[in-house]
Design an enzyme around this catalytic site. Sequence first.
Site, PDB file in Angstrom:
ATOM      1  CE1 TYR A  60      -9.689  -3.077  -3.782  1.00 33.81           C
ATOM      2  CE2 TYR A  60     -11.207  -1.880  -2.368  1.00 33.81           C
ATOM      3  CZ  TYR A  60      -9.923  -2.092  -2.831  1.00 33.81           C
ATOM      4  OH  TYR A  60      -8.884  -1.317  -2.357  1.00 33.81           O
ATOM      5  N   GLY A 120     -23.049  15.133  -5.327  1.00 37.73           N
ATOM      6  CA  GLY A 120     -21.726  15.585  -4.879  1.00 37.73           C
ATOM      7  C   GLY A 120     -21.644  15.826  -3.380  1.00 37.73           C
TER       8      GLY A 120
HETATM    9  P1  NAD Z   1      -2.885   0.251  -8.155  1.00 33.97           P
HETATM   10  O1  NAD Z   1      -3.944  -0.327  -9.012  1.00 33.97           O
HETATM   11  O2  NAD Z   1      -2.124   1.425  -8.660  1.00 33.97           O
HETATM   12  O3  NAD Z   1      -1.830  -0.862  -7.746  1.00 33.97           O
HETATM   13  C1  NAD Z   1      -2.121  -2.227  -7.636  1.00 33.97           C
HETATM   14  C2  NAD Z   1      -0.959  -2.998  -8.236  1.00 33.97           C
HETATM   15  O4  NAD Z   1      -1.223  -4.408  -8.121  1.00 33.97           O
HETATM   16  C3  NAD Z   1      -0.770  -2.731  -9.729  1.00 33.97           C
HETATM   17  O5  NAD Z   1       0.585  -2.510 -10.014  1.00 33.97           O
HETATM   18  C4  NAD Z   1      -1.306  -3.991 -10.397  1.00 33.97           C
HETATM   19  O6  NAD Z   1      -0.727  -4.228 -11.667  1.00 33.97           O
HETATM   20  C5  NAD Z   1      -0.948  -5.025  -9.358  1.00 33.97           C
HETATM   21  N1  NAD Z   1      -1.763  -6.249  -9.438  1.00 33.97           N
HETATM   22  C6  NAD Z   1      -3.114  -6.354  -9.555  1.00 33.97           C
HETATM   23  N2  NAD Z   1      -3.492  -7.627  -9.580  1.00 33.97           N
HETATM   24  C7  NAD Z   1      -2.349  -8.364  -9.461  1.00 33.97           C
HETATM   25  C8  NAD Z   1      -2.082  -9.755  -9.443  1.00 33.97           C
HETATM   26  N3  NAD Z   1      -3.074 -10.666  -9.521  1.00 33.97           N
HETATM   27  N4  NAD Z   1      -0.783 -10.163  -9.326  1.00 33.97           N
HETATM   28  C9  NAD Z   1       0.229  -9.269  -9.252  1.00 33.97           C
HETATM   29  N5  NAD Z   1       0.027  -7.937  -9.271  1.00 33.97           N
HETATM   30  C10 NAD Z   1      -1.250  -7.495  -9.374  1.00 33.97           C
HETATM   31  O7  NAD Z   1      -3.572   0.608  -6.757  1.00 33.97           O
HETATM   32  P2  NAD Z   1      -2.985   1.321  -5.462  1.00 33.97           P
HETATM   33  O8  NAD Z   1      -3.790   2.513  -5.212  1.00 33.97           O
HETATM   34  O9  NAD Z   1      -1.517   1.435  -5.552  1.00 33.97           O
HETATM   35  O10 NAD Z   1      -3.366   0.231  -4.351  1.00 33.97           O
HETATM   36  C11 NAD Z   1      -2.406  -0.632  -3.777  1.00 33.97           C
HETATM   37  C12 NAD Z   1      -3.067  -1.452  -2.672  1.00 33.97           C
HETATM   38  O11 NAD Z   1      -3.576  -0.581  -1.670  1.00 33.97           O
HETATM   39  C13 NAD Z   1      -4.237  -2.300  -3.154  1.00 33.97           C
HETATM   40  O12 NAD Z   1      -4.200  -3.541  -2.484  1.00 33.97           O
HETATM   41  C14 NAD Z   1      -5.452  -1.515  -2.721  1.00 33.97           C
HETATM   42  O13 NAD Z   1      -6.551  -2.343  -2.486  1.00 33.97           O
HETATM   43  C15 NAD Z   1      -4.950  -0.841  -1.457  1.00 33.97           C
HETATM   44  N6  NAD Z   1      -5.711   0.396  -1.179  1.00 33.97           N
HETATM   45  C16 NAD Z   1      -5.458   1.542  -1.873  1.00 33.97           C
HETATM   46  C17 NAD Z   1      -6.206   2.679  -1.607  1.00 33.97           C
HETATM   47  C18 NAD Z   1      -5.955   3.991  -2.321  1.00 33.97           C
HETATM   48  O14 NAD Z   1      -6.658   4.959  -2.057  1.00 33.97           O
HETATM   49  N7  NAD Z   1      -4.988   4.114  -3.180  1.00 33.97           N
HETATM   50  C19 NAD Z   1      -7.214   2.644  -0.635  1.00 33.97           C
HETATM   51  C20 NAD Z   1      -7.456   1.449   0.019  1.00 33.97           C
HETATM   52  C21 NAD Z   1      -6.685   0.332  -0.237  1.00 33.97           C
END
Ligand code: NAD
Length: 312
Positions: free
Chosen positions: A144, A206
């Site tokens: 990641y 924690g």
């Molecule tokens: P999530 O897992 O809920 O959403 C990710 C989405 O991407 C899902 O709907 C999944 O089905 C889709 N996906 C995964 N692989 C795929 C592929 N190969 N092709 C098409 N779709 C694909 O996670 P989230 O929390 O909504 O995160 C969204 C983005 O934000 C991600 O890129 C994540 O790295 C980034 N992010 C989130 C956080 C957080 O705290 N939520 C923090 C840092 C970065």
Amino acid sequence: MKRILITGGAGFLGSHLCDRLLKEGHDVLCVDNFFTGSKTNIAHLMGNPYFEIMRHDVTFPLYVEVDQIYNLACPASPVHYQFDPVQTTKTSVHGAINMLGLAKRVKARIFQASTSEVYGDPAVHPQPEGYWGHVNPIGPRSCYDEGKRCAETLFFDYHTQHNLDIKVVRIFNTYGPRMHPNDGRVVSNFIVQALKGEDITIYGDGSQTRSFCYVDDLIEGFVRMMGTEAGFTGPVNLGNPNEFSMLELAEKVLHLVGGQSKLVYQPLPIDDPRQRQPNIALAKEKLGWVPEVELEDGLKETIAYFRKLLAK
Ligand code: NAD
Ligand code: UDP
């Protein structure tokens, strides 16, 4: 009205972004392979004529005509991204190449959802964008962390080499309704455990810290970043600087949910960052953005969501 592609649009953050952009009157194309996202996150949008959904894996090329792209596709929780680490790296790297190629062909502005994980287990605290990070390239989190770092490299090289209009944000831990109840992230874990009356699982002692941003604040930051003048690329940290230990978080959740759950201690996962807090001076200056939702208020909304979900 703009035609906007959101990859990962059926996920936690993506589905909130779909809501927001449709509300602003745009035409939204949600692309998702439903690995961690689900149709229930976007079911309420299905009847909207300006909303379209396509099942597609971003590791394969995509040919559509759009004005803007938000690239969010990638599992975000450690449990999910470690399930198939090769696919995680492919999603970040091949996904970025495919979406950047698409942006280049149709001359679209493109946004990348990067992460605080690019800082790894940070030796500088709080983390400013200029910090290069402290990342293990061969640990369980590397698929990641390094995938996202490489995606940033690709974004900046497409910008320099092909003059692409890029916007990169580094997201710190974000929580809220539509988090997956079993994805193992700390906020969803603690709330679901407390609601079910199960033990609250504290990893390590924690004392490790995170800074939690409520989803509505984050989405506001996304839209502001996408609206900045051409030439401003970021990366920009987006997160809430209020930092809590996992013990403090557990106590807050228990206080809000009530019930009889006890704290139990489990081993700390390998390479688990000790501390994390965004320096958001750049977001303040360039986007006029500061998060507004207090942890307690955001937790109440999230608890209400999970309470309803578990009652189904
Ligand atoms: P999530 O897992 O809920 O959403 C990710 C989405 O991407 C899902 O709907 C999944 O089905 C889709 N996906 C995964 N692989 C795929 C592929 N190969 N092709 C098409 N779709 C694909 O996670 P989230 O929390 O909504 O995160 C969204 C983005 O934000 C991600 O890129 C994540 O790295 C980034 N992010 C989130 C956080 C957080 O705290 N939520 C923090 C840092 C970065
Ligand atoms: N964590 C915990 N109990 C849980 C889940 C997570 O104590 O049931 C800890 C985890 O070890 C980490 C922090 O909470 O220190 C945040 O974990 P999460 O998976 O939410 O996000 P990340 O580590 O990617 O910031």
